[in-house]
Design a protein around this motif. Sequence first.
Motif, PDB file in Angstrom:
ATOM      1  N   GLY A 141      -6.015   7.721 -34.129  1.00  0.00           N
ATOM      2  CA  GLY A 141      -7.263   7.891 -34.858  1.00  0.00           C
ATOM      3  C   GLY A 141      -8.489   8.082 -33.998  1.00  0.00           C
ATOM      4  N   VAL A 142      -8.331   8.236 -32.682  1.00  0.00           N
ATOM      5  CA  VAL A 142      -9.493   8.422 -31.813  1.00  0.00           C
ATOM      6  C   VAL A 142     -10.207   9.729 -32.125  1.00  0.00           C
ATOM      7  CG1 VAL A 142     -10.281   8.540 -29.423  1.00  0.00           C
ATOM      8  CG2 VAL A 142      -8.325   7.118 -30.008  1.00  0.00           C
ATOM      9  N   ASP A 143      -9.456  10.754 -32.494  1.00  0.00           N
ATOM     10  CA  ASP A 143     -10.029  12.084 -32.701  1.00  0.00           C
ATOM     11  C   ASP A 143     -10.525  12.308 -34.131  1.00  0.00           C
ATOM     12  OD1 ASP A 143      -9.487  12.821 -30.041  1.00  0.00           O
ATOM     13  OD2 ASP A 143      -7.414  13.278 -30.563  1.00  0.00           O
ATOM     14  N   GLY A 144     -10.577  11.236 -34.923  1.00  0.00           N
ATOM     15  CA  GLY A 144     -11.083  11.378 -36.280  1.00  0.00           C
ATOM     16  C   GLY A 144      -9.998  11.807 -37.245  1.00  0.00           C
ATOM     17  N   GLY A 145     -10.347  11.842 -38.508  1.00  0.00           N
ATOM     18  CA  GLY A 145      -9.387  12.236 -39.534  1.00  0.00           C
ATOM     19  C   GLY A 145      -8.683  11.057 -40.167  1.00  0.00           C
ATOM     20  N   THR A 146      -8.400  10.022 -39.376  1.00  0.00           N
ATOM     21  CA  THR A 146      -7.786   8.800 -39.878  1.00  0.00           C
ATOM     22  C   THR A 146      -8.533   7.606 -39.290  1.00  0.00           C
ATOM     23  OG1 THR A 146      -6.173   8.719 -38.058  1.00  0.00           O
ATOM     24  CG2 THR A 146      -5.501   9.861 -40.076  1.00  0.00           C
ATOM     25  N   GLU A 147      -8.355   6.454 -39.934  1.00  0.00           N
ATOM     26  CA  GLU A 147      -8.994   5.232 -39.438  1.00  0.00           C
ATOM     27  C   GLU A 147      -8.397   4.846 -38.087  1.00  0.00           C
ATOM     28  OE1 GLU A 147      -9.958   0.816 -41.189  1.00  0.00           O
ATOM     29  OE2 GLU A 147      -7.942   1.623 -41.499  1.00  0.00           O
ATOM     30  N   PRO A 148      -9.223   4.592 -37.064  1.00  0.00           N
ATOM     31  CA  PRO A 148      -8.675   4.192 -35.770  1.00  0.00           C
ATOM     32  C   PRO A 148      -7.922   2.862 -35.873  1.00  0.00           C
ATOM     33  CG  PRO A 148     -10.979   4.827 -35.563  1.00  0.00           C
ATOM     34  CD  PRO A 148     -10.691   4.726 -37.026  1.00  0.00           C
ATOM     35  N   LEU A 149      -6.786   2.788 -35.201  1.00  0.00           N
ATOM     36  CA  LEU A 149      -5.987   1.572 -35.100  1.00  0.00           C
ATOM     37  C   LEU A 149      -5.700   1.324 -33.625  1.00  0.00           C
ATOM     38  CD1 LEU A 149      -3.384   2.203 -37.947  1.00  0.00           C
ATOM     39  CD2 LEU A 149      -5.273   0.580 -38.023  1.00  0.00           C
ATOM     40  N   PHE A 150      -5.791   0.071 -33.220  1.00  0.00           N
ATOM     41  CA  PHE A 150      -5.585  -0.259 -31.810  1.00  0.00           C
ATOM     42  C   PHE A 150      -4.778  -1.549 -31.730  1.00  0.00           C
ATOM     43  CE2 PHE A 150      -7.898  -0.874 -27.471  1.00  0.00           C
ATOM     44  CZ  PHE A 150      -6.783  -0.390 -26.802  1.00  0.00           C
ATOM     45  N   LEU A 151      -3.518  -1.417 -31.308  1.00  0.00           N
ATOM     46  CA  LEU A 151      -2.590  -2.539 -31.197  1.00  0.00           C
ATOM     47  C   LEU A 151      -2.331  -2.835 -29.725  1.00  0.00           C
ATOM     48  CD1 LEU A 151      -0.451  -4.487 -32.503  1.00  0.00           C
ATOM     49  CD2 LEU A 151       1.190  -2.600 -32.259  1.00  0.00           C
ATOM     50  N   ILE A 152      -2.413  -4.109 -29.345  1.00  0.00           N
ATOM     51  CA  ILE A 152      -2.121  -4.550 -27.988  1.00  0.00           C
ATOM     52  C   ILE A 152      -1.052  -5.628 -28.049  1.00  0.00           C
ATOM     53  CG2 ILE A 152      -3.052  -5.592 -25.886  1.00  0.00           C
ATOM     54  CD1 ILE A 152      -5.776  -4.452 -26.657  1.00  0.00           C
ATOM     55  N   ILE A 153      -0.081  -5.551 -27.140  1.00  0.00           N
ATOM     56  CA  ILE A 153       1.075  -6.461 -27.123  1.00  0.00           C
ATOM     57  C   ILE A 153       1.265  -6.984 -25.715  1.00  0.00           C
ATOM     58  CG2 ILE A 153       3.543  -6.688 -27.665  1.00  0.00           C
ATOM     59  CD1 ILE A 153       3.089  -3.872 -29.169  1.00  0.00           C
ATOM     60  N   GLY A 154       1.602  -8.246 -25.585  1.00  0.00           N
ATOM     61  CA  GLY A 154       1.886  -8.809 -24.269  1.00  0.00           C
ATOM     62  C   GLY A 154       3.012  -9.821 -24.334  1.00  0.00           C
ATOM     63  N   LEU A 155       3.757  -9.929 -23.237  1.00  0.00           N
ATOM     64  CA  LEU A 155       4.793 -10.961 -23.097  1.00  0.00           C
ATOM     65  C   LEU A 155       4.852 -11.363 -21.640  1.00  0.00           C
ATOM     66  CD1 LEU A 155       8.243 -11.192 -24.787  1.00  0.00           C
ATOM     67  CD2 LEU A 155       8.076 -11.547 -22.322  1.00  0.00           C
ATOM     68  N   GLY A 156       4.815 -12.672 -21.385  1.00  0.00           N
ATOM     69  CA  GLY A 156       4.809 -13.150 -20.010  1.00  0.00           C
ATOM     70  C   GLY A 156       5.760 -14.310 -19.789  1.00  0.00           C
ATOM     71  N   GLN A 157       6.268 -14.381 -18.582  1.00  0.00           N
ATOM     72  CA  GLN A 157       7.080 -15.521 -18.141  1.00  0.00           C
ATOM     73  C   GLN A 157       6.333 -16.237 -17.016  1.00  0.00           C
ATOM     74  OE1 GLN A 157      10.973 -14.090 -16.978  1.00  0.00           O
ATOM     75  NE2 GLN A 157      11.590 -13.666 -19.081  1.00  0.00           N
ATOM     76  N   TYR A 158       6.446 -17.559 -17.001  1.00  0.00           N
ATOM     77  CA  TYR A 158       5.757 -18.404 -16.028  1.00  0.00           C
ATOM     78  C   TYR A 158       6.793 -19.353 -15.434  1.00  0.00           C
ATOM     79  CZ  TYR A 158       2.284 -16.439 -19.088  1.00  0.00           C
ATOM     80  OH  TYR A 158       1.560 -15.552 -19.851  1.00  0.00           O
ATOM     81  N   THR A 184       4.204   8.219 -35.030  1.00  0.00           N
ATOM     82  CA  THR A 184       4.851   9.419 -34.504  1.00  0.00           C
ATOM     83  C   THR A 184       4.221   9.806 -33.172  1.00  0.00           C
ATOM     84  OG1 THR A 184       3.319  10.871 -35.689  1.00  0.00           O
ATOM     85  CG2 THR A 184       5.346  10.239 -36.826  1.00  0.00           C
ATOM     86  N   PRO A 185       5.013  10.380 -32.263  1.00  0.00           N
ATOM     87  CA  PRO A 185       4.492  10.698 -30.924  1.00  0.00           C
ATOM     88  C   PRO A 185       3.434  11.792 -30.916  1.00  0.00           C
ATOM     89  CG  PRO A 185       6.737  11.516 -31.195  1.00  0.00           C
ATOM     90  CD  PRO A 185       6.454  10.641 -32.374  1.00  0.00           C
ATOM     91  N   GLU A 186       3.307  12.539 -31.998  1.00  0.00           N
ATOM     92  CA  GLU A 186       2.288  13.589 -32.056  1.00  0.00           C
ATOM     93  C   GLU A 186       0.885  13.001 -32.084  1.00  0.00           C
ATOM     94  OE1 GLU A 186       6.101  15.025 -33.176  1.00  0.00           O
ATOM     95  OE2 GLU A 186       4.905  13.466 -34.180  1.00  0.00           O
ATOM     96  N   THR A 187       0.736  11.797 -32.651  1.00  0.00           N
ATOM     97  CA  THR A 187      -0.608  11.236 -32.823  1.00  0.00           C
ATOM     98  C   THR A 187      -0.781   9.842 -32.234  1.00  0.00           C
ATOM     99  OG1 THR A 187       0.056  10.462 -35.031  1.00  0.00           O
ATOM    100  CG2 THR A 187      -1.090  12.581 -34.898  1.00  0.00           C
ATOM    101  N   TRP A 188       0.303   9.178 -31.844  1.00  0.00           N
ATOM    102  CA  TRP A 188       0.202   7.813 -31.322  1.00  0.00           C
ATOM    103  C   TRP A 188       0.468   7.819 -29.816  1.00  0.00           C
ATOM    104  CZ3 TRP A 188      -0.825   3.236 -34.105  1.00  0.00           C
ATOM    105  CH2 TRP A 188      -0.981   3.417 -35.495  1.00  0.00           C
ATOM    106  N   ARG A 189      -0.514   7.344 -29.080  1.00  0.00           N
ATOM    107  CA  ARG A 189      -0.417   7.332 -27.626  1.00  0.00           C
ATOM    108  C   ARG A 189      -0.732   5.934 -27.112  1.00  0.00           C
ATOM    109  NH1 ARG A 189       0.383  12.138 -25.889  1.00  0.00           N
ATOM    110  NH2 ARG A 189       0.044  11.513 -23.733  1.00  0.00           N
TER     111      ARG A 189
END
Length: 387
Positions: free
Chosen positions: A39-56, A172-177
């Motif tokens: 959604g960065v280029d407009g047309g749809t609502e921007p969505l931003f997902l961040i994921i993390g996993l860590g071992q200590y 889909t890989p066409e619009t999700w990076r």
Amino acid sequence: MTLSPLDDYPVHQIAETIRHVGTSDRNFYDRYYFNCHAGVDGGTEPLFLIIGLGQYPNLGVCDGFAVLRRGDDHIVFRASRALGDDRMDLSVGPLRIEIIEGLHRLRVVLDPSPEAPDLSFDLTFESDGPANLEARHFHRQLERVTFDTQRFVQTGTWSGSLTVDGDVIPVTPETWRGNRDRSWGVRPVGEAEPPGRKADPSIAGSQNFFWIYSIMQFGDFTVVTVVQEDQQGRRILEDATRVWADRSREPEWLGRPDHQLTFISGTREVKSGTLYFRRPGAPGESDHILEITCEPILPNYIGVGTGYGLEQDWRHGMWQGELVVQGLREKVSDIEPWKKMLCPVDNLARFTLVGDGVTRTGTGLFEVAVIGPHQRYGFTGIGDVAP
């Protein structure tokens, strides 16, 4: 000393089992980070997902999180468990990572759970270029090594599905990076330690963290930029590299990165930014200059609820019990201003590159933290904000 399945592979680096790392520093960590956006280029609502996993390993903890920014929603999943013997177990509660093809394809799954019903996903990352090994990050503060880490980063596309509030969103890989990184080494994690000498007022008032980390995708190449400075602007870490999608091409050093940031009045949030890259030319020639303007589209307050140190009851590497799973949700407009000031902000951004007579546009991550004093931008203390 305990064996694990990974000990059957020829990957040992020291005369220990894989379960034990080469330092007893409590702050040793080994972490995955992913971001996924549209959604960065407009047309749809921007969505931003961040994921993390860590071992200590020296704390005996594994934890993970996912945080979604959508409109005014800040939706968090987080979980923590005892690390156990098997370092190849890349799961914590309903969150898991699967390495399908190293340095190319990875699957990240968050199964639906009663503790965090608002968010789930089944996503596969596929790289669009090689992984780039960044400059080693080393920093000593008051005689102690506080950072000694290594990281690689890689850009790519996403496919699968994302479910928010029961609605399934095709990915889909066409619009999700997005990009992903792997980092490991020593950095502050877990419960806060006694401050010791750092509590001295003459020292505490000078503590700062100035940080720019930007991963900019331009189709056939990605620009990776890292800048860390002390309050006077002296460099602790810097890196500026163009990574070509064509894996036969060597990464290109872009020179010294510099920055010009403008801030939203009354905050330290970035309104806009420009990155400059200067590389010495031949004798008698001017410096090679590349310029990228950065336009934040959607900030994700990655430090709120995810374990980066703002909440004293939930920090990365902090012991929570054998297994704890939680979901949190709040409005971005309700997040306290001090929280937004005291953690890095991962901005989903649009970029415009000008150099060598060519103009290109791209998208990606523009992560910025300006915490504590920084002379160049007029911040003299931790509570200062832009006029």
